[in-house]
Write an enzyme that holds these catalytic residues in place. Structure first.
Site, PDB file in Angstrom:
ATOM      1  N   THR A 199      62.640  18.526  68.634  1.00 34.03           N
ATOM      2  CA  THR A 199      62.615  19.580  67.610  1.00 34.03           C
ATOM      3  C   THR A 199      64.013  20.141  67.378  1.00 34.03           C
ATOM      4  O   THR A 199      64.842  20.118  68.298  1.00 34.03           O
ATOM      5  CB  THR A 199      61.663  20.718  68.048  1.00 34.03           C
ATOM      6  OG1 THR A 199      61.913  21.879  67.255  1.00 34.03           O
ATOM      7  CG2 THR A 199      61.879  21.122  69.502  1.00 34.03           C
ATOM      8  N   ASP A 200      64.230  20.679  66.188  1.00 33.13           N
ATOM      9  CA  ASP A 200      65.536  21.322  65.923  1.00 33.13           C
ATOM     10  C   ASP A 200      65.706  22.593  66.767  1.00 33.13           C
ATOM     11  O   ASP A 200      66.816  23.100  66.916  1.00 33.13           O
ATOM     12  CB  ASP A 200      65.697  21.644  64.432  1.00 33.13           C
ATOM     13  CG  ASP A 200      64.709  22.665  63.890  1.00 33.13           C
ATOM     14  OD1 ASP A 200      63.743  23.024  64.593  1.00 33.13           O
ATOM     15  OD2 ASP A 200      64.897  23.120  62.739  1.00 33.13           O
ATOM     16  N   GLU A 201      64.589  23.091  67.351  1.00 37.98           N
ATOM     17  CA  GLU A 201      64.695  24.340  68.121  1.00 37.98           C
ATOM     18  C   GLU A 201      65.526  24.164  69.390  1.00 37.98           C
ATOM     19  O   GLU A 201      65.958  25.139  69.992  1.00 37.98           O
ATOM     20  CB  GLU A 201      63.294  24.887  68.433  1.00 37.98           C
ATOM     21  CG  GLU A 201      62.528  25.175  67.154  1.00 37.98           C
ATOM     22  CD  GLU A 201      61.288  26.037  67.322  1.00 37.98           C
ATOM     23  OE1 GLU A 201      61.229  26.837  68.255  1.00 37.98           O
ATOM     24  OE2 GLU A 201      60.379  25.898  66.486  1.00 37.98           O
ATOM     25  N   TYR A 230      59.383  27.508  75.085  1.00 37.07           N
ATOM     26  CA  TYR A 230      59.010  26.289  74.348  1.00 37.07           C
ATOM     27  C   TYR A 230      60.231  25.403  74.110  1.00 37.07           C
ATOM     28  O   TYR A 230      60.248  24.228  74.480  1.00 37.07           O
ATOM     29  CB  TYR A 230      58.353  26.638  73.006  1.00 37.07           C
ATOM     30  CG  TYR A 230      58.324  25.473  72.028  1.00 37.07           C
ATOM     31  CD1 TYR A 230      57.564  24.328  72.288  1.00 37.07           C
ATOM     32  CD2 TYR A 230      59.078  25.504  70.845  1.00 37.07           C
ATOM     33  CE1 TYR A 230      57.560  23.251  71.403  1.00 37.07           C
ATOM     34  CE2 TYR A 230      59.079  24.428  69.961  1.00 37.07           C
ATOM     35  CZ  TYR A 230      58.322  23.309  70.241  1.00 37.07           C
ATOM     36  OH  TYR A 230      58.325  22.234  69.372  1.00 37.07           O
ATOM     37  N   LYS A 285      61.292  21.632  75.583  1.00 35.77           N
ATOM     38  CA  LYS A 285      61.530  20.475  74.713  1.00 35.77           C
ATOM     39  C   LYS A 285      62.942  19.933  74.925  1.00 35.77           C
ATOM     40  O   LYS A 285      63.176  18.724  74.895  1.00 35.77           O
ATOM     41  CB  LYS A 285      61.338  20.865  73.238  1.00 35.77           C
ATOM     42  CG  LYS A 285      59.910  21.161  72.832  1.00 35.77           C
ATOM     43  CD  LYS A 285      58.990  19.954  72.875  1.00 35.77           C
ATOM     44  CE  LYS A 285      59.308  18.916  71.811  1.00 35.77           C
ATOM     45  NZ  LYS A 285      58.294  17.813  71.824  1.00 35.77           N
TER      46      LYS A 285
HETATM   47  P1  NAD Z   1      50.175  20.568  68.024  1.00 43.97           P
HETATM   48  O1  NAD Z   1      50.192  21.685  68.996  1.00 43.97           O
HETATM   49  O2  NAD Z   1      49.431  20.694  66.747  1.00 43.97           O
HETATM   50  O3  NAD Z   1      49.580  19.251  68.744  1.00 43.97           O
HETATM   51  C1  NAD Z   1      49.885  18.912  70.056  1.00 43.97           C
HETATM   52  C2  NAD Z   1      48.861  17.879  70.537  1.00 43.97           C
HETATM   53  O4  NAD Z   1      49.221  17.499  71.880  1.00 43.97           O
HETATM   54  C3  NAD Z   1      47.430  18.417  70.600  1.00 43.97           C
HETATM   55  O5  NAD Z   1      46.536  17.482  70.047  1.00 43.97           O
HETATM   56  C4  NAD Z   1      47.172  18.602  72.092  1.00 43.97           C
HETATM   57  O6  NAD Z   1      45.813  18.434  72.455  1.00 43.97           O
HETATM   58  C5  NAD Z   1      48.049  17.488  72.682  1.00 43.97           C
HETATM   59  N1  NAD Z   1      48.433  17.765  74.077  1.00 43.97           N
HETATM   60  C6  NAD Z   1      48.917  18.930  74.587  1.00 43.97           C
HETATM   61  N2  NAD Z   1      49.113  18.801  75.921  1.00 43.97           N
HETATM   62  C7  NAD Z   1      48.795  17.515  76.239  1.00 43.97           C
HETATM   63  C8  NAD Z   1      48.803  16.775  77.458  1.00 43.97           C
HETATM   64  N3  NAD Z   1      49.203  17.329  78.613  1.00 43.97           N
HETATM   65  N4  NAD Z   1      48.412  15.481  77.413  1.00 43.97           N
HETATM   66  C9  NAD Z   1      47.997  14.910  76.267  1.00 43.97           C
HETATM   67  N5  NAD Z   1      47.946  15.563  75.081  1.00 43.97           N
HETATM   68  C10 NAD Z   1      48.353  16.864  75.075  1.00 43.97           C
HETATM   69  O7  NAD Z   1      51.702  20.202  67.782  1.00 43.97           O
HETATM   70  P2  NAD Z   1      52.409  19.617  66.468  1.00 43.97           P
HETATM   71  O8  NAD Z   1      52.815  20.736  65.616  1.00 43.97           O
HETATM   72  O9  NAD Z   1      51.581  18.520  65.929  1.00 43.97           O
HETATM   73  O10 NAD Z   1      53.736  19.022  67.121  1.00 43.97           O
HETATM   74  C11 NAD Z   1      53.771  17.669  67.582  1.00 43.97           C
HETATM   75  C12 NAD Z   1      55.138  17.399  68.182  1.00 43.97           C
HETATM   76  O11 NAD Z   1      56.149  17.615  67.218  1.00 43.97           O
HETATM   77  C13 NAD Z   1      55.483  18.309  69.370  1.00 43.97           C
HETATM   78  O12 NAD Z   1      56.148  17.532  70.343  1.00 43.97           O
HETATM   79  C14 NAD Z   1      56.419  19.343  68.763  1.00 43.97           C
HETATM   80  O13 NAD Z   1      57.325  19.822  69.737  1.00 43.97           O
HETATM   81  C15 NAD Z   1      57.120  18.511  67.704  1.00 43.97           C
HETATM   82  N6  NAD Z   1      57.618  19.264  66.539  1.00 43.97           N
HETATM   83  C16 NAD Z   1      56.784  20.088  65.839  1.00 43.97           C
HETATM   84  C17 NAD Z   1      57.249  20.725  64.692  1.00 43.97           C
HETATM   85  C18 NAD Z   1      56.348  21.615  63.871  1.00 43.97           C
HETATM   86  O14 NAD Z   1      56.810  22.228  62.912  1.00 43.97           O
HETATM   87  N7  NAD Z   1      55.063  21.699  64.152  1.00 43.97           N
HETATM   88  C19 NAD Z   1      58.578  20.546  64.286  1.00 43.97           C
HETATM   89  C20 NAD Z   1      59.410  19.687  65.032  1.00 43.97           C
HETATM   90  C21 NAD Z   1      58.908  19.047  66.141  1.00 43.97           C
HETATM   91  P1  TYD Z   2      56.044  29.468  63.760  1.00 47.93           P
HETATM   92  O1  TYD Z   2      55.130  28.873  62.742  1.00 47.93           O
HETATM   93  O2  TYD Z   2      55.444  30.005  65.025  1.00 47.93           O
HETATM   94  O3  TYD Z   2      57.163  28.362  64.067  1.00 47.93           O
HETATM   95  P2  TYD Z   2      58.531  28.491  64.944  1.00 47.93           P
HETATM   96  O4  TYD Z   2      58.555  29.773  65.660  1.00 47.93           O
HETATM   97  O5  TYD Z   2      58.399  27.323  65.882  1.00 47.93           O
HETATM   98  O6  TYD Z   2      59.640  28.336  63.951  1.00 47.93           O
HETATM   99  O7  TYD Z   2      56.851  30.638  63.085  1.00 47.93           O
HETATM  100  C1  TYD Z   2      57.674  30.411  61.948  1.00 47.93           C
HETATM  101  C2  TYD Z   2      58.398  31.709  61.649  1.00 47.93           C
HETATM  102  O8  TYD Z   2      57.449  32.681  61.229  1.00 47.93           O
HETATM  103  C3  TYD Z   2      59.110  32.295  62.856  1.00 47.93           C
HETATM  104  O9  TYD Z   2      60.344  32.878  62.423  1.00 47.93           O
HETATM  105  C4  TYD Z   2      58.156  33.366  63.354  1.00 47.93           C
HETATM  106  C5  TYD Z   2      57.474  33.840  62.078  1.00 47.93           C
HETATM  107  N1  TYD Z   2      56.084  34.315  62.225  1.00 47.93           N
HETATM  108  C6  TYD Z   2      55.713  35.559  61.716  1.00 47.93           C
HETATM  109  O10 TYD Z   2      56.537  36.311  61.150  1.00 47.93           O
HETATM  110  N2  TYD Z   2      54.412  35.960  61.860  1.00 47.93           N
HETATM  111  C7  TYD Z   2      53.477  35.177  62.485  1.00 47.93           C
HETATM  112  O11 TYD Z   2      52.293  35.604  62.610  1.00 47.93           O
HETATM  113  C8  TYD Z   2      53.872  33.895  62.988  1.00 47.93           C
HETATM  114  C9  TYD Z   2      52.873  32.985  63.686  1.00 47.93           C
HETATM  115  C10 TYD Z   2      55.185  33.487  62.819  1.00 47.93           C
END
Ligand code: NAD
Ligand code: TYD
Length: 337
Positions: free
Chosen positions: A126-128, A151, A155
């Site tokens: 992730t970019d985080e 988190y 990562k």
């Molecule tokens: P999500 O939380 O929706 O899904 C995570 C999945 O992983 C779930 O299905 C959960 O059941 C499974 N999981 C959790 N713990 C597990 C374990 N111990 N063993 C097997 N499965 C397990 O997450 P997402 O938003 O789909 O993100 C997917 C990936 O992309 C993550 O690695 C996250 O760090 C990365 N990512 C997410 C975003 C975003 O904006 N959502 C951006 C950049 C990177």
């Molecule tokens: P989020 O979707 O949790 O993603 P991330 O923190 O991984 O970027 O949050 C996106 C942005 O929105 C973040 O700056 C936190 C803010 N946020 C709120 O202001 N209110 C909310 O209820 C949530 C869930 C997030």
């Protein structure tokens, strides 16, 4: 056939990835290993669940015996690791499971990959991991890793470990670092689906702090196409940033959603800020664009309208999440089989 282990494939991005790849290709056999935490939802995979080149296994990536068994049984040669605890707010409330899944789990997958001579290991980072930007500048692949939340630090640890397995053992790994995703099947704890559902349910929209924190938004299919390309063409040992150059302040996202849903800004409620809240993320994705020929295809306004429309059209999907019924779907599929 390419035998791929997709971990976390019942979550938001992983399920979109599996549905996308099984719809568009017939040269892959996908094994989805997912623990089905609160974030895992097999209802996301209805269009894929009966395909002959798809298997689901409920299990934990930290389970060494299970992971070894899967590698052997399915002759796994490719791993795409989406599995993670993914929500910053939850990591602030309790960090242990983040380090167990995101760090130890990734280690288990890497060790199994090493023993089984895999061809490619894709770590969905992730970019985080880069931490927070000020008003100017973009994250490049050279930006120092400086994570701020439990988190993002979990990562970052995984991301560094994956690269070290290339450096030390020559394991063919690639790492992607993508910005914030939006689209169908996102669990309604994240900003966009939470705000859509709260609006539809007449609830307040909690905006943290001054609402001026900035995120760089990408449609989930653009991310998944980039992940597919990195898997197939990415140079081993390399990191690729993924982003669509669409920075938005949180308050502007919330107002845009309200406007699309014809609701007034009165629903907005400014609440106490998230501790350690990163101010701004913004991605420079020129490396993947120049080296692999990727570019985002979706226009933000269109993809956002499409996303809102999806939540409007799929009320039963999110109602079953709110009621908890979605967690029963596994039993209806797999009991008595
Ligand atoms: P999500 O939380 O929706 O899904 C995570 C999945 O992983 C779930 O299905 C959960 O059941 C499974 N999981 C959790 N713990 C597990 C374990 N111990 N063993 C097997 N499965 C397990 O997450 P997402 O938003 O789909 O993100 C997917 C990936 O992309 C993550 O690695 C996250 O760090 C990365 N990512 C997410 C975003 C975003 O904006 N959502 C951006 C950049 C990177
Ligand atoms: P989020 O979707 O949790 O993603 P991330 O923190 O991984 O970027 O949050 C996106 C942005 O929105 C973040 O700056 C936190 C803010 N946020 C709120 O202001 N209110 C909310 O209820 C949530 C869930 C997030």
């Amino acid at each position: 056939m390419k035998n791929i282990l997709v971990t976390g494939g019942a979550g938001f991005i992983g399920s979109n990835f599996i549905n996308y790849i099984l719809k568009n290709r017939d040269d892959v056999f996908v094994v989805n290993l997912d623990k089905l935490t609160y974030a895992g939802n097999l209802e996301n995979l209805k269009e894929s669940e009966n395909k002959s080149n798809y298997r689901f296994i409920k299990g934990d990536i930290t389970n060494r015996e299970l992971v070894d068994y899967i590698f052997q049984k399915y002759s796994i040669k490719h791993v795409i690791n989406f599995a993670a605890e993914s929500h910053v707010d939850r990591s602030i409330l309790g960090s242990e499971v983040f380090f167990s899944t995101n760090v130890i789990g990734t280690n288990v997958l890497l060790e199994a990959s090493r023993r089984n001579n895999i061809e490619k290991f894709v770590q969905i980072s992730t970019d985080e991991v880069y931490g927070s930007l000020g008003a100017e500048g973009l994250f490049t692949e050279q930006t120092p890793i400086s994570p701020n939340s439990p988190y993002s630090s979990s990562k970052a640890a995984a991301d560094m470990m994956v690269l070290s397995f290339h450096h030390t053992y020559g394991l063919p790994v690639v790492v992607t670092r993508c910005s914030n995703n939006y689209g169908p099947y996102q669990f309604p704890e994240k900003l966009i689906p939470l705000m859509i559902l709260n609006t539809l349910n007449g609830k307040k929209l909690p905006v943290y702090g001054d609402g001026l924190n900035v995120r760089d938004w990408i449609y989930v299919i653009d991310h998944n196409k980039a992940a597919e390309l990195v898997w197939e063409k990415g140079k081993v040992g390399e990191v690729y940033n993924i982003g669509a150059s669409r920075e938005m302040a949180n308050i502007d996202i919330v107002k845009l959603l309200l406007k699309n849903l014809n609701k007034s800004d009165d629903l907005i409620e400014f609440v106490k800020d998230r501790p350690g809240h990163d101010r701004r993320y913004a991605i420079d994705s020129s490396k993947i664009q120049n080296e692999l020929g990727w570019k985002p295809e979706y226009v933000f306004e269109d993809a956002m309208s499409k996303t809102i429309e999806w939540y409007l059209q799929n009320k039963p999907w999110w109602e079953r999440i709110i009621s908890g019924q979605y967690q029963e779907y596994y039993k209806t599929l797999y009991t008595n089989r």
